[in-house]
Design a protein around this motif. Structure first.
Motif, short mmCIF file in Angstrom:
data_model
loop_
_atom_site.label_atom_id
_atom_site.label_comp_id
_atom_site.label_asym_id
_atom_site.label_seq_id
_atom_site.Cartn_x
_atom_site.Cartn_y
_atom_site.Cartn_z
N THR A 144 -24.90 1.54 31.84
CA THR A 144 -23.89 1.42 30.79
C THR A 144 -24.39 1.83 29.41
OG1 THR A 144 -24.47 -0.92 30.51
CG2 THR A 144 -22.63 -0.41 31.99
N SER A 145 -25.71 1.72 29.19
CA SER A 145 -26.24 2.07 27.87
C SER A 145 -26.06 3.55 27.58
CB SER A 145 -27.72 1.67 27.77
OG SER A 145 -28.50 2.40 28.68
N LYS A 146 -26.22 4.39 28.62
CA LYS A 146 -26.04 5.83 28.42
C LYS A 146 -24.60 6.15 28.05
CE LYS A 146 -29.77 7.57 31.37
NZ LYS A 146 -30.11 8.41 32.55
N VAL A 147 -23.66 5.47 28.70
CA VAL A 147 -22.25 5.69 28.38
C VAL A 147 -21.94 5.16 26.99
CG1 VAL A 147 -19.87 5.21 29.07
CG2 VAL A 147 -21.63 5.59 30.83
N SER A 148 -22.43 3.97 26.68
CA SER A 148 -22.15 3.36 25.37
C SER A 148 -22.69 4.20 24.22
CB SER A 148 -22.75 1.95 25.31
OG SER A 148 -22.09 1.10 26.22
N ASN A 149 -23.80 4.89 24.45
CA ASN A 149 -24.38 5.72 23.40
C ASN A 149 -23.48 6.90 23.02
OD1 ASN A 149 -26.68 4.18 23.01
ND2 ASN A 149 -27.89 5.31 24.50
N LEU A 150 -22.51 7.21 23.89
CA LEU A 150 -21.57 8.27 23.56
C LEU A 150 -20.75 7.92 22.32
CD1 LEU A 150 -20.19 9.13 27.13
CD2 LEU A 150 -21.79 10.49 25.77
N ILE A 151 -20.63 6.61 22.04
CA ILE A 151 -19.87 6.15 20.89
C ILE A 151 -20.39 6.77 19.60
CG2 ILE A 151 -19.26 4.10 19.52
CD1 ILE A 151 -19.54 2.47 22.11
N PHE A 152 -21.70 7.03 19.54
CA PHE A 152 -22.30 7.53 18.31
C PHE A 152 -21.88 8.97 18.00
CE2 PHE A 152 -25.14 4.11 19.65
CZ PHE A 152 -25.24 3.38 18.48
N ILE A 153 -21.29 9.66 18.98
CA ILE A 153 -20.80 11.02 18.74
C ILE A 153 -19.50 10.98 17.93
CG2 ILE A 153 -19.96 13.13 19.85
CD1 ILE A 153 -21.58 12.36 22.32
N SER A 154 -18.69 9.96 18.20
CA SER A 154 -17.32 9.92 17.70
C SER A 154 -17.18 10.04 16.18
CB SER A 154 -16.63 8.64 18.20
OG SER A 154 -15.31 8.58 17.76
N PRO A 155 -17.90 9.25 15.37
CA PRO A 155 -17.66 9.33 13.92
C PRO A 155 -18.02 10.68 13.32
CG PRO A 155 -19.56 7.94 14.39
CD PRO A 155 -18.88 8.21 15.70
N PHE A 156 -19.05 11.34 13.86
CA PHE A 156 -19.43 12.66 13.33
C PHE A 156 -18.42 13.73 13.77
CE2 PHE A 156 -23.34 10.18 13.58
CZ PHE A 156 -23.82 10.33 12.30
N LEU A 157 -17.97 13.64 15.02
CA LEU A 157 -16.95 14.57 15.49
C LEU A 157 -15.65 14.36 14.72
CD1 LEU A 157 -16.21 16.78 17.49
CD2 LEU A 157 -15.66 15.00 19.17
N SER A 158 -15.37 13.11 14.39
CA SER A 158 -14.16 12.80 13.63
C SER A 158 -14.15 13.49 12.27
CB SER A 158 -14.06 11.28 13.44
OG SER A 158 -12.87 10.93 12.78
N LEU A 204 -26.39 0.46 13.58
CA LEU A 204 -25.82 0.10 14.89
C LEU A 204 -26.80 0.42 16.02
CD1 LEU A 204 -22.11 1.27 14.50
CD2 LEU A 204 -23.06 -1.03 14.29
N TRP A 205 -27.54 1.51 15.88
CA TRP A 205 -28.53 1.86 16.91
C TRP A 205 -29.64 0.81 16.96
CZ3 TRP A 205 -33.78 3.12 16.68
CH2 TRP A 205 -34.32 3.61 17.88
N ILE A 206 -30.09 0.36 15.81
CA ILE A 206 -31.11 -0.69 15.77
C ILE A 206 -30.58 -1.97 16.43
CG2 ILE A 206 -32.41 -2.23 14.23
CD1 ILE A 206 -32.50 0.13 12.21
N GLN A 207 -29.34 -2.28 16.14
CA GLN A 207 -28.75 -3.52 16.67
C GLN A 207 -28.53 -3.46 18.17
OE1 GLN A 207 -25.10 -3.99 17.57
NE2 GLN A 207 -25.72 -6.02 18.26
N GLN A 208 -28.20 -2.27 18.69
CA GLN A 208 -27.84 -2.16 20.10
C GLN A 208 -29.00 -1.85 21.03
OE1 GLN A 208 -24.50 0.29 21.14
NE2 GLN A 208 -23.32 -0.32 19.35
N ALA A 221 -12.78 9.50 26.43
CA ALA A 221 -12.38 8.44 25.50
C ALA A 221 -12.90 8.71 24.10
CB ALA A 221 -12.89 7.09 26.01
N VAL A 222 -14.16 9.12 24.00
CA VAL A 222 -14.77 9.38 22.70
C VAL A 222 -14.07 10.54 22.00
CG1 VAL A 222 -16.87 10.29 21.61
CG2 VAL A 222 -17.02 8.39 23.24
N LEU A 223 -13.72 11.58 22.75
CA LEU A 223 -13.01 12.72 22.16
C LEU A 223 -11.67 12.27 21.58
CD1 LEU A 223 -12.73 15.73 21.58
CD2 LEU A 223 -11.77 16.01 23.88
N LEU A 224 -10.94 11.44 22.33
CA LEU A 224 -9.65 10.95 21.84
C LEU A 224 -9.83 10.07 20.62
CD1 LEU A 224 -7.79 10.15 25.20
CD2 LEU A 224 -7.46 12.10 23.68
N TRP A 225 -10.81 9.17 20.66
CA TRP A 225 -11.05 8.29 19.51
C TRP A 225 -11.47 9.10 18.27
CZ3 TRP A 225 -13.35 4.53 23.45
CH2 TRP A 225 -12.46 3.46 23.66
#
Length: 300
Positions: free
Chosen positions: A243-257, A284-288, A14-18
């Motif tokens: 779920t936190s480990k999976v959710s942390n994958l989100i942080f890869i997306s903007p840099f890969l983008s 976002l990391w501080i918030q989450q 999902a992160v790769l597609l996003w």
């Protein structure tokens, strides 16, 4: 393979597609208007989600809801896809992808703030700190690093981007009371929103657009960003033991983008983009880090 490993693979997919969709947005918007992009992408998404439901043997669920849930589908469809993507595509139409894409990721922080009055959540000190850090990154990106002048590169484009985060966060607050199957719900929302989008397109820019790269990119957005990526992320959340480990994958997306934006779109990535994006991700990391991870990642 354990459920957690399956979850991580689904999440990475999902992160790769996003990570590719900001590039796809801009490729499409070179030849299509925002509303034309939206009508093509939404149509493709409806078809893909229908095929997914049929393949999973869950098509019958579309016809097993209550009258209230069908009315809910109409209301939520006006929010997403209609209003949300009108604003998001409007932002990408006016701003470089490297600016619009990071701004979109601030929706998670907006969700935390809106959850205080609407869901009764408490505002923590870390939420306030996260906001200061996150929106300092927004200012850096929006001004392209010229903080003293405080002149935005495109004020309306920035307003569209920030507005889209408000709409997206509001949508997920409404969705907390949604008891429909996630894919069925999204399919019905998009099906109900599509006639409104089609009418808006017909009354404004029309359907006279070329069958070229722009159209192909719009179909890609509908199939992957609005369809398959959502399903992959839903599976990731369902199978996750942590779920936190999976959710942390989100942080890869903007840099890969940014990699796709640089190599495919040819945008020169400004130093202010890197600085602002790091600040946004840090906020976002501080918030989450002490809160429940979001069930759905940001898009764009």
């Amino acid at each position: 393979m354990t459920n957690q490993k399956h979850a991580m693979l689904f999440g990475l997919g999902a992160v790769l597609l996003w990570s590719t969709v900001a590039t796809a947005f801009k490729l499409s918007l070179r030849e299509l208007s925002p509303v034309q992009l939206l009508v093509v992408a939404c149509s493709a998404s409806v078809v893909v989600m229908a095929l997914i439901l049929m393949a999973q043997g869950r098509w019958h669920l579309v016809f097993s809801l209550t009258r209230r849930q069908y009315l809910q589908s109409i209301g939520m469809g006006l929010v997403n896809p209609c209003l949300y993507y009108f604003l998001l595509f409007g932002a990408f139409d006016r701003l470089p992808a490297q600016e619009a894409q990071p701004l979109n990721y601030t929706w998670a922080l907006v969700l935390a703030y809106l959850s205080v009055p609407f869901l009764g959540h408490k505002l923590r000190r870390s939420d306030i700190i996260a906001g200061l850090v996150c929106y300092s990154g927004v200012v850096v990106i929006a001004t392209r690093g010229d903080l003293l002048a405080m002149t935005f590169s495109d004020p309306l484009g920035v307003a569209y981007a920030i507005g889209s985060t408000l709409v997206w966060a509001s949508y997920w607050i409404i969705a907390t009371r949604d008891t429909r199957d996630p894919v069925v719900g999204l399919f019905l929302n998009f099906t109900c929103g599509l006639p409104v989008i089609a009418l808006a397109c017909g009354l404004t820019d029309g359907y006279d657009f070329p069958v070229t790269t722009g159209l192909a990119a719009a179909v890609y957005v509908g199939v992957f960003e609005m369809g398959i990526a959502f399903v992959l992320w839903s599976y990731a959340m369902k199978k996750a033991e942590n779920t936190s480990k999976v959710s942390n994958l989100i942080f890869i997306s903007p840099f890969l983008s940014l990699v796709f934006i640089y190599f495919i779109l040819g945008e020169i990535i400004l130093p202010s983009t890197y600085i602002g994006l790091v600040l946004i991700m840090a906020g976002l990391w501080i918030q989450q880090k002490r809160s429940k991870p979001p069930a759905v990642a940001a898009v764009g």
